[in-house]
Structures are given as C-alpha cells and as structure tokens.
Write a protein that holds these residues in place. Structure first.
Motif, mmCIF file in Angstrom:
data_model
loop_
_atom_site.group_PDB
_atom_site.id
_atom_site.type_symbol
_atom_site.label_atom_id
_atom_site.label_comp_id
_atom_site.label_asym_id
_atom_site.label_seq_id
_atom_site.Cartn_x
_atom_site.Cartn_y
_atom_site.Cartn_z
ATOM 1 N N ARG A 91 -46.361 -17.669 12.905
ATOM 2 C CA ARG A 91 -45.261 -17.182 12.063
ATOM 3 C C ARG A 91 -44.635 -15.903 12.624
ATOM 4 O O ARG A 91 -43.988 -15.156 11.903
ATOM 5 N N ILE A 92 -44.860 -15.673 13.892
ATOM 6 C CA ILE A 92 -44.190 -14.559 14.568
ATOM 7 C C ILE A 92 -43.350 -15.183 15.683
ATOM 8 O O ILE A 92 -43.898 -15.824 16.592
ATOM 9 N N PRO A 93 -42.033 -15.044 15.660
ATOM 10 C CA PRO A 93 -41.263 -14.159 14.776
ATOM 11 C C PRO A 93 -40.629 -14.868 13.582
ATOM 12 O O PRO A 93 -39.727 -14.310 12.971
ATOM 13 N N ASP A 94 -41.065 -16.102 13.246
ATOM 14 C CA ASP A 94 -40.399 -16.876 12.195
ATOM 15 C C ASP A 94 -41.318 -17.034 10.990
ATOM 16 O O ASP A 94 -42.097 -17.991 10.905
ATOM 17 N N PRO A 95 -41.251 -16.127 9.995
ATOM 18 C CA PRO A 95 -42.130 -16.207 8.830
ATOM 19 C C PRO A 95 -41.932 -17.468 7.990
ATOM 20 O O PRO A 95 -42.803 -17.812 7.196
ATOM 21 N N GLU A 96 -40.785 -18.138 8.133
ATOM 22 C CA GLU A 96 -40.518 -19.315 7.314
ATOM 23 C C GLU A 96 -40.961 -20.612 7.990
ATOM 24 O O GLU A 96 -40.707 -21.703 7.484
ATOM 25 N N MET A 97 -41.640 -20.504 9.098
ATOM 26 C CA MET A 97 -42.153 -21.682 9.793
ATOM 27 C C MET A 97 -43.102 -22.458 8.879
ATOM 28 O O MET A 97 -43.926 -21.888 8.173
ATOM 29 N N VAL A 98 -42.972 -23.792 8.867
ATOM 30 C CA VAL A 98 -43.843 -24.641 8.061
ATOM 31 C C VAL A 98 -45.163 -24.853 8.809
ATOM 32 O O VAL A 98 -45.175 -25.294 9.957
ATOM 33 N N LEU A 99 -46.255 -24.538 8.151
ATOM 34 C CA LEU A 99 -47.578 -24.661 8.762
ATOM 35 C C LEU A 99 -48.224 -25.989 8.372
ATOM 36 O O LEU A 99 -47.874 -26.601 7.365
ATOM 37 N N PRO A 100 -49.203 -26.451 9.154
ATOM 38 C CA PRO A 100 -49.938 -27.671 8.796
ATOM 39 C C PRO A 100 -50.664 -27.494 7.468
ATOM 40 O O PRO A 100 -51.157 -26.405 7.158
ATOM 41 N N GLU A 101 -50.743 -28.563 6.683
ATOM 42 C CA GLU A 101 -51.433 -28.503 5.401
ATOM 43 C C GLU A 101 -52.944 -28.619 5.600
ATOM 44 O O GLU A 101 -53.428 -29.545 6.258
ATOM 45 N N ALA A 102 -53.682 -27.696 5.044
ATOM 46 C CA ALA A 102 -55.149 -27.712 5.066
ATOM 47 C C ALA A 102 -55.626 -26.587 4.172
ATOM 48 O O ALA A 102 -54.856 -25.699 3.793
ATOM 49 N N ASP A 103 -56.903 -26.627 3.814
ATOM 50 C CA ASP A 103 -57.473 -25.536 3.029
ATOM 51 C C ASP A 103 -58.722 -24.963 3.685
ATOM 52 O O ASP A 103 -59.429 -24.156 3.071
ATOM 53 N N ALA A 104 -58.961 -25.357 4.923
ATOM 54 C CA ALA A 104 -60.075 -24.783 5.676
ATOM 55 C C ALA A 104 -59.769 -24.886 7.157
ATOM 56 O O ALA A 104 -59.029 -25.778 7.595
ATOM 57 N N MET A 105 -60.334 -23.953 7.910
ATOM 58 C CA MET A 105 -60.190 -23.949 9.357
ATOM 59 C C MET A 105 -61.540 -23.691 10.003
ATOM 60 O O MET A 105 -62.392 -22.998 9.433
ATOM 61 N N ILE A 106 -61.723 -24.235 11.203
ATOM 62 C CA ILE A 106 -62.925 -23.986 11.989
ATOM 63 C C ILE A 106 -62.509 -23.673 13.417
ATOM 64 O O ILE A 106 -61.454 -24.107 13.881
ATOM 65 N N THR A 107 -63.332 -22.906 14.110
ATOM 66 C CA THR A 107 -63.071 -22.634 15.525
ATOM 67 C C THR A 107 -64.356 -22.193 16.209
ATOM 68 O O THR A 107 -65.288 -21.701 15.548
ATOM 69 N N ASP A 108 -64.384 -22.361 17.530
ATOM 70 C CA ASP A 108 -65.467 -21.792 18.333
ATOM 71 C C ASP A 108 -64.889 -20.892 19.413
ATOM 72 O O ASP A 108 -65.568 -20.554 20.381
ATOM 73 N N GLU A 109 -63.632 -20.485 19.232
ATOM 74 C CA GLU A 109 -62.940 -19.681 20.235
ATOM 75 C C GLU A 109 -62.845 -18.217 19.830
ATOM 76 O O GLU A 109 -62.384 -17.901 18.733
ATOM 77 N N ALA A 110 -63.259 -17.339 20.735
ATOM 78 C CA ALA A 110 -63.041 -15.910 20.538
ATOM 79 C C ALA A 110 -61.542 -15.633 20.611
ATOM 80 O O ALA A 110 -60.804 -16.334 21.304
ATOM 81 N N GLY A 111 -61.105 -14.619 19.878
ATOM 82 C CA GLY A 111 -59.687 -14.280 19.901
ATOM 83 C C GLY A 111 -58.872 -14.970 18.838
ATOM 84 O O GLY A 111 -57.684 -14.697 18.701
ATOM 85 N N VAL A 112 -59.477 -15.863 18.066
ATOM 86 C CA VAL A 112 -58.807 -16.537 16.957
ATOM 87 C C VAL A 112 -59.281 -15.899 15.655
ATOM 88 O O VAL A 112 -60.486 -15.828 15.398
#
Length: 273
Positions: A91-112
């Motif tokens: 959402r940088i630089p577009d705050p009105e960008m439509v994001l994927p629908e979900a209610d949880a996220m997972i990652t194994d990557e540093a920096g996220v």
C-alpha cells in the motif's frame, strides 16, 4: 511508550530472541473522533492522509519499516495466506490498493512484518521456533467459532512442516468475557464449535442476566482450539487484556470506535533496506 506511541508485547514469545511481537495501542496519532487518535486502518473511513501519518508515527516509534509490512483484507473468515518479500509494502504509495482477502498470514522469511488490524477481535500469534516460522491471525467471534486458530496451525504444518507440539502461541488483547455478551445466533455457533467437547462450554461461556444471552470468552475459546490443534496448554500465553475495559487506550468496536489498532509479528533479525 516511545514518541507518544504505546504498544504492548508478550515476553513469552519475545524472550525467545527469535521474534518481535506486539500490539499497538490508540494513543499518539493525529486522527480525530471517532478514530482518535492512532487509527492505522485505511479502510475505516478515516482521512487517508491522517492514517498515513499515523502509520509513519508507528514506523518511527517501533522501528517497523512500512515497506516491510504485509497486510491482507480481513473478512472475518478462516483463509490463511502465506506471504513473502513479494507481498510487503503493497500500500505504498497507493493506500487504496485492494489487498487479497484473508484473516491470517504465515511466513518463514526474515524481513517480513505480519500486520493485522483490530478493535475487539483478538490477534493470535504462533511461533515455530525450530523451523523457524511465524503466523498471525485476526479472530473475532466468527473466525474463532469457525476455528481460524486450527486453520493457522494446519497452514504452518503444511507449508513449513511445523509440529504443533513444539509451537508457542500467544493471544493478544480483545473483547473480554467481562463485557462480550452474545445472543442466540452466536450461542448456536458456540455449540456447533464445541458440541463434541461439552466440558468446554462452561469454560468459554459465562451466564448473563439477560434471557437468551451469555458472555463469550474468545480468549479461552481460541486457547482451547489451539490446544485441540496440538499445541500444549503450557505453551499458550493469554494477554487477558479487554479492549472494552481498556477503551481509554485501546480501540473497541463495541464502544463505537471506528479506529483500528495493529498487531505485528516478525523475526527479530534486521529488516535490511
């Protein structure tokens, strides 16, 4: 608190030295009522420039680079999204960008930096310290009673080979059983969720003086569901902070707030550029 911005963290997770974890409160921003003051949600109807300034203030106070934030469009469901460096700062630089629908996220990557938005709904943080991997979920009564806690654990098992027996979990602030009264349609879903475990019902429900209603303990409900998913009870930490009781410092939908605070979860390694 730093630079007027307040947050809380659970040492049960951060003391591992593996992660940064926290829940950002409502103070220290520029939004006006009923978003006052550190509203971090672009989708709340607040002035976009105010929300952007609030996010910058959170970024500076907590040293959480906005270009590393990974967010989703929360819909009170149970979808879990695996995110990577390709998903951050969308959402940088577009705050009105439509994001994927979900209610949880997972990652194994540093920096996220996983970020979810809340105003009575609970944040669920899950850490696999062996992989390592992390997961963060947004759990209101709908997500709780359709078992987003279990969905989060299963997603980490599938994506990373995580073992629930070695996971650590924390449940952050949300509407507490002292105030979270629910009616028959919700009570029916509680029965459907825990019907096979009748011993759980007096744990997650407390009597109300009002006919056809009861008080729902979402924190204990999610703790039980995490435990049923294989995480030992002693490896689950509860914040026991009610957003309704603490409305002077935390946003609460039931108290008519339109603002949203943020939960965040990431690895403690440097974020890089």
């Amino acid at each position: 608190m730093n630079q007027g911005v307040e947050w809380m963290e659970d040492g049960f997770l951060t003391d591992t030295g593996l992660v940064r974890q926290g829940f950002i409160a409502r103070r220290g921003g520029v939004s006006v009522a009923s978003y006052d003051s550190l509203n971090l949600s672009f989708g709340s109807g607040d002035d976009i420039s105010a929300v952007m300034e609030n996010r910058r203030r959170a970024e500076r106070a907590l040293k959480l680079p906005l270009i590393r934030w990974a967010c989703v469009h929360q819909v009170h469901g149970v979808a879990v999204r695996q995110v990577s460096a390709l998903d951050v700062g969308q959402r940088i630089p577009d705050p009105e960008m439509v994001l994927p629908e979900a209610d949880a996220m997972i990652t194994d990557e540093a920096g996220v930096i996983l970020v979810t938005l809340h105003a009575d709904c609970l944040p669920l943080y899950v850490l696999d310290p062996l992989k390592p991997a992390i997961g963060l979920a947004h759990a209101g009564w709908r997500g709780t009673l359709t078992n987003i806690a279990g969905a989060l654990v299963r997603a980490m098992q599938s994506a990373f080979g995580s073992r629930p027996s070695t996971m650590l979990a924390a449940i952050g602030p949300g509407a507490g059983p002292c105030h979270y009264e629910v009616d028959e349609p919700v009570l029916e879903k509680v029965q459907a969720c825990f019907g096979a475990f009748p011993e759980a019902l007096p744990i997650v429900l407390q009597p109300s003086p009002n006919p056809g209603k009861a008080y729902l303990d979402m924190e204990k409900a999610n703790a039980l569901l995490l435990e049923m998913s294989g995480i030992p009870a002693e490896q689950i930490s509860l914040a026991e902070i009610c957003t309704i009781c603490e409305n002077h410092r935390l946003f609460s939908f039931r108290m008519k707030d339109k603002g949203r605070q943020a939960a965040f979860f990431s690895f403690s390694a440097p974020y890089g550029s």
